[in-house]
Design a protein around this motif. Sequence first.
Motif, PDB file in Angstrom:
ATOM      1  N   LEU A 131      29.148  14.334 -26.777  1.00 46.36           N
ATOM      2  CA  LEU A 131      28.385  14.419 -26.684  1.00 46.36           C
ATOM      3  C   LEU A 131      28.645  12.971 -25.489  1.00 46.36           C
ATOM      4  O   LEU A 131      27.325  12.949 -24.504  1.00 46.36           O
ATOM      5  CB  LEU A 131      27.337  13.504 -27.862  1.00 46.36           C
ATOM      6  CG  LEU A 131      26.923  14.335 -28.911  1.00 46.36           C
ATOM      7  CD1 LEU A 131      26.196  13.425 -30.141  1.00 46.36           C
ATOM      8  CD2 LEU A 131      26.031  15.424 -28.557  1.00 46.36           C
ATOM      9  N   ARG A 132      29.274  12.177 -25.236  1.00 41.97           N
ATOM     10  CA  ARG A 132      29.630  11.777 -24.572  1.00 41.97           C
ATOM     11  C   ARG A 132      29.617  12.036 -22.816  1.00 41.97           C
ATOM     12  O   ARG A 132      29.088  11.326 -22.272  1.00 41.97           O
ATOM     13  CB  ARG A 132      30.671  10.842 -24.704  1.00 41.97           C
ATOM     14  CG  ARG A 132      31.697   9.523 -25.952  1.00 41.97           C
ATOM     15  CD  ARG A 132      32.684   9.211 -25.960  1.00 41.97           C
ATOM     16  NE  ARG A 132      33.026   8.394 -26.430  1.00 41.97           N
ATOM     17  CZ  ARG A 132      32.419   6.731 -26.040  1.00 41.97           C
ATOM     18  NH1 ARG A 132      32.400   6.282 -25.477  1.00 41.97           N
ATOM     19  NH2 ARG A 132      32.536   5.886 -27.292  1.00 41.97           N
ATOM     20  N   VAL A 150      41.400  13.678 -42.097  1.00 37.83           N
ATOM     21  CA  VAL A 150      41.209  13.679 -40.567  1.00 37.83           C
ATOM     22  C   VAL A 150      40.262  12.006 -40.411  1.00 37.83           C
ATOM     23  O   VAL A 150      40.685  11.251 -40.503  1.00 37.83           O
ATOM     24  CB  VAL A 150      40.574  14.708 -40.430  1.00 37.83           C
ATOM     25  CG1 VAL A 150      41.522  14.512 -38.353  1.00 37.83           C
ATOM     26  CG2 VAL A 150      40.811  16.471 -40.417  1.00 37.83           C
ATOM     27  N   GLU A 151      39.357  12.451 -39.161  1.00 39.27           N
ATOM     28  CA  GLU A 151      38.371  11.171 -38.617  1.00 39.27           C
ATOM     29  C   GLU A 151      38.338   9.980 -40.188  1.00 39.27           C
ATOM     30  O   GLU A 151      38.097   8.829 -39.436  1.00 39.27           O
ATOM     31  CB  GLU A 151      38.113  11.358 -38.008  1.00 39.27           C
ATOM     32  CG  GLU A 151      38.524  11.827 -35.816  1.00 39.27           C
ATOM     33  CD  GLU A 151      38.252  13.455 -36.338  1.00 39.27           C
ATOM     34  OE1 GLU A 151      38.319  14.093 -35.390  1.00 39.27           O
ATOM     35  OE2 GLU A 151      37.975  14.161 -37.630  1.00 39.27           O
ATOM     36  N   ARG A 205      34.220  11.587 -33.055  1.00 40.85           N
ATOM     37  CA  ARG A 205      34.965  12.668 -33.610  1.00 40.85           C
ATOM     38  C   ARG A 205      35.248  13.658 -32.781  1.00 40.85           C
ATOM     39  O   ARG A 205      34.147  13.088 -31.505  1.00 40.85           O
ATOM     40  CB  ARG A 205      33.852  12.890 -35.129  1.00 40.85           C
ATOM     41  CG  ARG A 205      34.064  12.607 -36.249  1.00 40.85           C
ATOM     42  CD  ARG A 205      33.412  12.915 -37.427  1.00 40.85           C
ATOM     43  NE  ARG A 205      33.633  12.251 -38.841  1.00 40.85           N
ATOM     44  CZ  ARG A 205      33.074  11.903 -39.073  1.00 40.85           C
ATOM     45  NH1 ARG A 205      33.068  10.751 -38.717  1.00 40.85           N
ATOM     46  NH2 ARG A 205      33.803  11.488 -40.364  1.00 40.85           N
ATOM     47  N   PRO A 206      35.340  15.016 -32.631  1.00 47.07           N
ATOM     48  CA  PRO A 206      34.870  15.935 -31.418  1.00 47.07           C
ATOM     49  C   PRO A 206      33.687  15.869 -31.200  1.00 47.07           C
ATOM     50  O   PRO A 206      33.380  16.152 -29.897  1.00 47.07           O
ATOM     51  CB  PRO A 206      35.577  17.083 -31.715  1.00 47.07           C
ATOM     52  CG  PRO A 206      36.564  17.440 -33.023  1.00 47.07           C
ATOM     53  CD  PRO A 206      36.535  15.471 -33.371  1.00 47.07           C
ATOM     54  N   LEU A 248      38.823  20.153 -28.244  1.00 48.40           N
ATOM     55  CA  LEU A 248      39.692  19.091 -28.617  1.00 48.40           C
ATOM     56  C   LEU A 248      40.055  17.728 -28.624  1.00 48.40           C
ATOM     57  O   LEU A 248      40.078  17.492 -27.312  1.00 48.40           O
ATOM     58  CB  LEU A 248      40.559  20.129 -29.192  1.00 48.40           C
ATOM     59  CG  LEU A 248      40.478  21.550 -28.941  1.00 48.40           C
ATOM     60  CD1 LEU A 248      41.880  22.478 -28.913  1.00 48.40           C
ATOM     61  CD2 LEU A 248      40.408  21.472 -30.374  1.00 48.40           C
ATOM     62  N   THR A 249      40.552  16.455 -29.307  1.00 48.14           N
ATOM     63  CA  THR A 249      40.409  15.488 -28.609  1.00 48.14           C
ATOM     64  C   THR A 249      42.121  14.840 -29.577  1.00 48.14           C
ATOM     65  O   THR A 249      43.825  15.867 -30.183  1.00 48.14           O
ATOM     66  CB  THR A 249      40.289  14.425 -30.498  1.00 48.14           C
ATOM     67  OG1 THR A 249      40.284  14.599 -31.271  1.00 48.14           O
ATOM     68  CG2 THR A 249      38.510  14.742 -29.511  1.00 48.14           C
TER      69      THR A 249
END
Length: 498
Positions: free
Chosen positions: A144-145, A128-129, A138-139, A14-15
């Motif tokens: 992935l980061r 949303v985004e 995005r989440p 979640l962001t």
Amino acid sequence: MERFVLFPGRHHLLTRFQADYLRGLAGAGGQTVVWAVTSANHQNTKRNPVGYDRRQAAIERFSVQEGLRSLVVPVFDTAHTDRFAGVTLKSVESVLGRTLTPRDTVVACSTPEVAAMYAELGFTIAGVEAEHDPVPDRPWDVLLRLAAGDPAWRDLAHPASLDLYDRYRLGEQVAQVVNDPVVGEEGGLTTTRDYRTYAEAFEASAERKWDLVRRHVRPGRIVDVGCGAGAVLALADREPSLRESDLIGVEVARHLFEECVHRKAQGWFTNPNVYFYCRNVLGGAVFAPRSVDTTLTFALTHEIWSYGQRMTSLRRFAQAIYDHTVPGGVWINSDVCGPDNRDLRVRLDLQGAAGGAPADLAGLSRDAIAALVEGLPTRARLDRFAADFHFPLPFDARPDGAVDIALGDAMEFLTHKDYPDNWLSEAHEQFCGLEFADWKALLTDVGFEVDGASHSWRNDWIVEHRLAPVAHLSSQDGTPLPWPDTHVLLVARRPLNT
């Protein structure tokens, strides 16, 4: 009328952006956010690295911190369908006992293809985004980061996810799964493997495998790595001498792991200390150092060799086993192996004629490929296998119809040729990469002592039923050669003084 925001997604992370967005969309109007957590029955795969229970926990914590009224609904994975939106709505209805409609629900979704499915059903879409320019991470981008080692993920993730990831060390798990070079998107080794027939074959041979190793098993903590559907552990469970032992199965293929869990729930095991982990041992340590008394591996090490980086991966695996073994503990490995002197040039006579240039199998179903392979005589099947095998398989056709080939390559083909149902999957796997002497050298180098019970052996049933009827092996001058060993049993002990 109660109003809802339906928020479908995998929700592995979640962001902070999601928090700001949902507060504006649902918080001010007191709407209930319905989190439809898709692929809820998946975990430890590249596509779904985090289990549903952890995802749900993060959502509940997120909702409390942000002052949102939330309901969390699991949605099981389905094959790709253009009715995905309808499937999700029915899942929500089955859990909550109410139907969400366009009159009372807005759908929050940033994936255009999925949003279009809900729009077609009449729902208003909140993007949303996707509503923003530039589009924020995005989440999945944030996850992935994390997997790439980019510390910026912590600035983008919501504190609820950060807390959960830190407490349960989910960051390490996610990085291991996403970066795993062996396991595919869905948690299996290949997309072409038929796990039903694979499990059936393993079940049929379980008693033979257990009889082969049972006298070498040391009671205590017993781990079966690559346990399949748990058939060997079920036999260990019946041993009176192991009643006080922990029986632990480790399986990387999600399909087989789920069957293990199902069988435990159905009462297959009487020992209460039976556990299953969905893990890839190559991804990192599963067990603490010096904590396992017996490790069992059946028909596994050739897969590590084949899908990984050959000796590099196999040595890393052997080292991991050594590290988690108690002094005096044992690793028992049963697998296929290459013949001694596998580079020896031999003459191989095969039933039937050569097949010419093999056809392209791209686009054919598993059943169609199986039918094609089954219809080939043995000599033509060699041409087919050489084209599909993921390793070099050089040979020279002789004028008399036989082939000139290395002994190891001859046995590679002969031990693969009878797997038409899983042809492309088996073509990924090299059975004859190591011979017995190579194994002894590897185990000794890692630190094990190789027990005298270790030996290579020939499966005479295979010789009688699959090799001798269609193939003849001889030296270059035509002198008949005996069929070589096809399998290996390795009993490796960690010395007591380590």
